[in-house]
Design a protein around this motif. Sequence first.
Motif, PDB file in Angstrom:
ATOM      1  N   VAL A  20      -9.227  -2.099  12.374  1.00 34.85           N
ATOM      2  CA  VAL A  20      -8.276  -1.295  11.722  1.00 34.85           C
ATOM      3  C   VAL A  20      -8.366   0.120  12.144  1.00 34.85           C
ATOM      4  N   HIS A  21      -9.346   0.452  12.296  1.00 37.96           N
ATOM      5  CA  HIS A  21      -9.530   1.926  12.888  1.00 37.96           C
ATOM      6  C   HIS A  21      -9.123   2.026  14.318  1.00 37.96           C
ATOM      7  N   SER A  22      -9.322   1.232  15.196  1.00 38.76           N
ATOM      8  CA  SER A  22      -9.065   1.229  16.663  1.00 38.76           C
ATOM      9  C   SER A  22      -7.480   1.060  16.379  1.00 38.76           C
ATOM     10  N   LEU A  23      -6.643   0.252  15.858  1.00 37.69           N
ATOM     11  CA  LEU A  23      -5.315   0.299  15.688  1.00 37.69           C
ATOM     12  C   LEU A  23      -4.622   1.418  15.225  1.00 37.69           C
ATOM     13  N   ALA A  38     -15.201   8.145  10.546  1.00 42.07           N
ATOM     14  CA  ALA A  38     -16.518   8.084   9.626  1.00 42.07           C
ATOM     15  C   ALA A  38     -15.983   6.685   8.936  1.00 42.07           C
ATOM     16  N   THR A  39     -17.351   6.146   8.505  1.00 40.53           N
ATOM     17  CA  THR A  39     -17.344   4.748   8.228  1.00 40.53           C
ATOM     18  C   THR A  39     -17.757   4.688   6.660  1.00 40.53           C
ATOM     19  N   ASN A  59      -9.563   5.313   3.195  1.00 38.47           N
ATOM     20  CA  ASN A  59      -9.108   3.945   2.801  1.00 38.47           C
ATOM     21  C   ASN A  59      -9.559   3.927   1.431  1.00 38.47           C
ATOM     22  N   GLY A  60      -8.617   3.869   0.541  1.00 41.73           N
ATOM     23  CA  GLY A  60      -8.825   3.746  -0.964  1.00 41.73           C
ATOM     24  C   GLY A  60      -9.375   2.401  -1.202  1.00 41.73           C
ATOM     25  N   ASP A  61      -9.351   1.358  -0.625  1.00 38.36           N
ATOM     26  CA  ASP A  61     -10.039   0.034  -0.774  1.00 38.36           C
ATOM     27  C   ASP A  61     -11.121  -0.168  -0.274  1.00 38.36           C
ATOM     28  N   GLN A  62     -11.708   0.791   0.210  1.00 37.60           N
ATOM     29  CA  GLN A  62     -13.375   0.716   1.231  1.00 37.60           C
ATOM     30  C   GLN A  62     -14.337  -0.041   0.312  1.00 37.60           C
ATOM     31  N   PRO A  63     -15.020  -0.954   0.551  1.00 36.74           N
ATOM     32  CA  PRO A  63     -15.914  -1.563  -0.547  1.00 36.74           C
ATOM     33  C   PRO A  63     -17.110  -0.756  -0.771  1.00 36.74           C
ATOM     34  N   ASP A 110       1.028  -2.252   1.838  1.00 35.25           N
ATOM     35  CA  ASP A 110       1.245  -3.544   1.408  1.00 35.25           C
ATOM     36  C   ASP A 110       0.629  -4.352   2.438  1.00 35.25           C
ATOM     37  N   GLY A 111      -0.327  -4.195   3.018  1.00 34.83           N
ATOM     38  CA  GLY A 111      -1.441  -5.107   3.799  1.00 34.83           C
ATOM     39  C   GLY A 111      -0.714  -4.998   5.099  1.00 34.83           C
ATOM     40  N   SER A 112       0.088  -4.441   5.507  1.00 40.80           N
ATOM     41  CA  SER A 112       0.665  -4.342   7.120  1.00 40.80           C
ATOM     42  C   SER A 112       0.101  -3.027   7.682  1.00 40.80           C
ATOM     43  N   PHE A 113      -0.839  -3.322   8.765  1.00 45.27           N
ATOM     44  CA  PHE A 113      -1.591  -2.095   9.235  1.00 45.27           C
ATOM     45  C   PHE A 113      -0.623  -1.510  10.242  1.00 45.27           C
TER      46      PHE A 113
END
Length: 146
Positions: A20-23, A38-39, A59-63, A110-113
């Motif tokens: 995702v970061h790469s894209l 940053a990870t 990323n608000g969904d970061q675990p 909505d899930g589309s990167f």
Amino acid sequence: ENTEAPDMPTVLLLEHRDDVHSLLSDELAAGGIQTIRATNSAQAMRQYVGRPTDVLIVNGDQPNESAWLLAAKLHLTHSAARIWVYKCRLSTCDAATANFLKIEELIDYDGSFCRLAAVLHARLAKLPGQARRLSDKGHGPDQAVA
């Protein structure tokens, strides 16, 4: 890390997934926007405090991480930091929290990167060039989600 052109916007992207970061960084780089990675939240905080960027994109969904806690902590020392949060799906609670914490942009991808990359690029293209980093020197306005 790339050398930065004087008018090239720079973003700090908090994203733990390599693909995702790469894209996202490839799409933004194609539009003339430099991306620093940053990870995790601690790394993002250190990176931003050491070298403020135009926007911190989280990323608000970061675990095991909280975008809201990161924003609150960063605003303690950098009250005008521009923070954007993206999530797969937004709730009413997310919007209320973002407003309270003065999150500038809240993005539902909505899930589309590919959609996320396009939205980020379009919104970053609208950033005023001369307003860069002034916000961290106390000259820029704090902005919240409308």
